[in-house]
Design an enzyme around this catalytic site. Sequence first.
Site, PDB file in Angstrom:
ATOM      1  N   LEU A 157       0.853  -1.202   0.000  1.00 42.54           N
ATOM      2  CA  LEU A 157       0.000   0.000   0.000  1.00 42.54           C
ATOM      3  C   LEU A 157       0.883   1.244   0.000  1.00 42.54           C
ATOM      4  CD1 LEU A 157      -2.510  -1.439   2.600  1.00 42.54           C
ATOM      5  CD2 LEU A 157      -2.973  -1.041   0.168  1.00 42.54           C
ATOM      6  N   THR A 199      -2.790  -9.669   7.485  1.00 40.97           N
ATOM      7  CA  THR A 199      -2.448 -10.985   8.019  1.00 40.97           C
ATOM      8  C   THR A 199      -1.292 -11.562   7.214  1.00 40.97           C
ATOM      9  OG1 THR A 199      -3.246 -13.216   8.441  1.00 40.97           O
ATOM     10  CG2 THR A 199      -4.373 -12.011   6.701  1.00 40.97           C
ATOM     11  N   HIS A 200      -0.328 -12.155   7.935  1.00 42.82           N
ATOM     12  CA  HIS A 200       0.907 -12.634   7.298  1.00 42.82           C
ATOM     13  C   HIS A 200       1.181 -14.073   7.750  1.00 42.82           C
ATOM     14  CE1 HIS A 200       4.864 -12.395   5.499  1.00 42.82           C
ATOM     15  NE2 HIS A 200       5.341 -12.965   6.598  1.00 42.82           N
TER      16      HIS A 200
HETATM   17  C1  GRF Z   1      -2.737 -15.885   3.544  1.00 42.91           C
HETATM   18  O1  GRF Z   1      -1.927 -16.902   4.071  1.00 42.91           O
HETATM   19  C2  GRF Z   1      -2.121 -14.534   3.760  1.00 42.91           C
HETATM   20  O2  GRF Z   1      -1.433 -14.424   4.956  1.00 42.91           O
HETATM   21  C3  GRF Z   1      -1.141 -14.480   2.613  1.00 42.91           C
HETATM   22  O3  GRF Z   1      -1.867 -15.016   1.540  1.00 42.91           O
HETATM   23  C4  GRF Z   1      -2.814 -15.944   2.031  1.00 42.91           C
HETATM   24  C5  GRF Z   1      -4.148 -15.519   1.516  1.00 42.91           C
HETATM   25  O4  GRF Z   1      -5.056 -16.566   1.544  1.00 42.91           O
HETATM   26  N1  GRF Z   1      -0.650 -13.151   2.406  1.00 42.91           N
HETATM   27  P1  GRF Z   1      -6.579 -16.354   1.126  1.00 42.91           P
HETATM   28  O5  GRF Z   1      -6.602 -15.600  -0.199  1.00 42.91           O
HETATM   29  O6  GRF Z   1      -7.272 -15.611   2.204  1.00 42.91           O
HETATM   30  O7  GRF Z   1      -7.119 -17.762   0.958  1.00 42.91           O
END
Ligand code: GRF
Length: 257
Positions: free
Chosen positions: A150, A165-166
């Site tokens: 971003l 989320t990571h």
């Molecule tokens: C998640 O593990 C997130 O942390 C990462 O990509 C994945 C996304 O999964 N950046 P989804 O598209 O929500 O199934």
Amino acid sequence: MGAVGGAGIVADGRPLRRLPRIGGHEAFVRPYKRVDRTEQASPRKGPVVAAKPVVKRLVVLVSGSGTNLQALLDAIAASGAEAFGAEIVAVGADRDGIEGLARAERAGVPTFVRRIEDHGTREEWDAALTEAVAAWEPDLVVSAGFMKILGKEFLARFGGRIVNTHPALLPSFPGAHGVRDALAYGVKVTGCTVHFVDDGVDTGPIIAQRAVEIRDEDDESALHERIKEVERRLLVEVVGRLARHGHRIEGRKVVIQ
Ligand code: GRF
């Protein structure tokens, strides 16, 4: 630092209240509007009216399969937006034709797409994305598998209320390949991190983390699937708590009120 740094006022006009300095860090709190669910008008003032609980507005950004988005949609549908404390008012993406957008459409949630390739520069794309999100007046922006960094304008407008989320235990293994990098390093425990976004890559203040053990037989995809099971539950829990209780950021520490 874009998300929680210097400014006492954010661009959407909502004031941040400055807290006393803690450990040399600046701290701000955004006072969330609280509603007393039991509040009733007194008999002398008129009829008894129960106040409606506040439902926070979420815009969710996705780039792929959208299973984290689905977990949020399911949790809100299961408990109801009022009990959860939030509703998803729109879903945005940086590309067309992804399952994440299809999930939103099936749930009747409006969607929008802003593709980098449709804009002259990265800054123009960032401005377009900022406007598209701002039009929905979100209280929180949730980056749930959104695979773009971003930009400055986005951070100036929504800083301190963008949740990402990571799939690794930050600060280890930031970036686009957190699962692969953890496996390659040979760590025995990895996990997921839900954090606020600042102007670095996965460097913002951490809200919550969960550990996942690595098995000898794991490859990237098997491990990522196991992390995502934990990650979806954590994201739902964190977003719900932020929506219902509000938060403050003291330096690097996030406190949910
Ligand atoms: C998640 O593990 C997130 O942390 C990462 O990509 C994945 C996304 O999964 N950046 P989804 O598209 O929500 O199934």
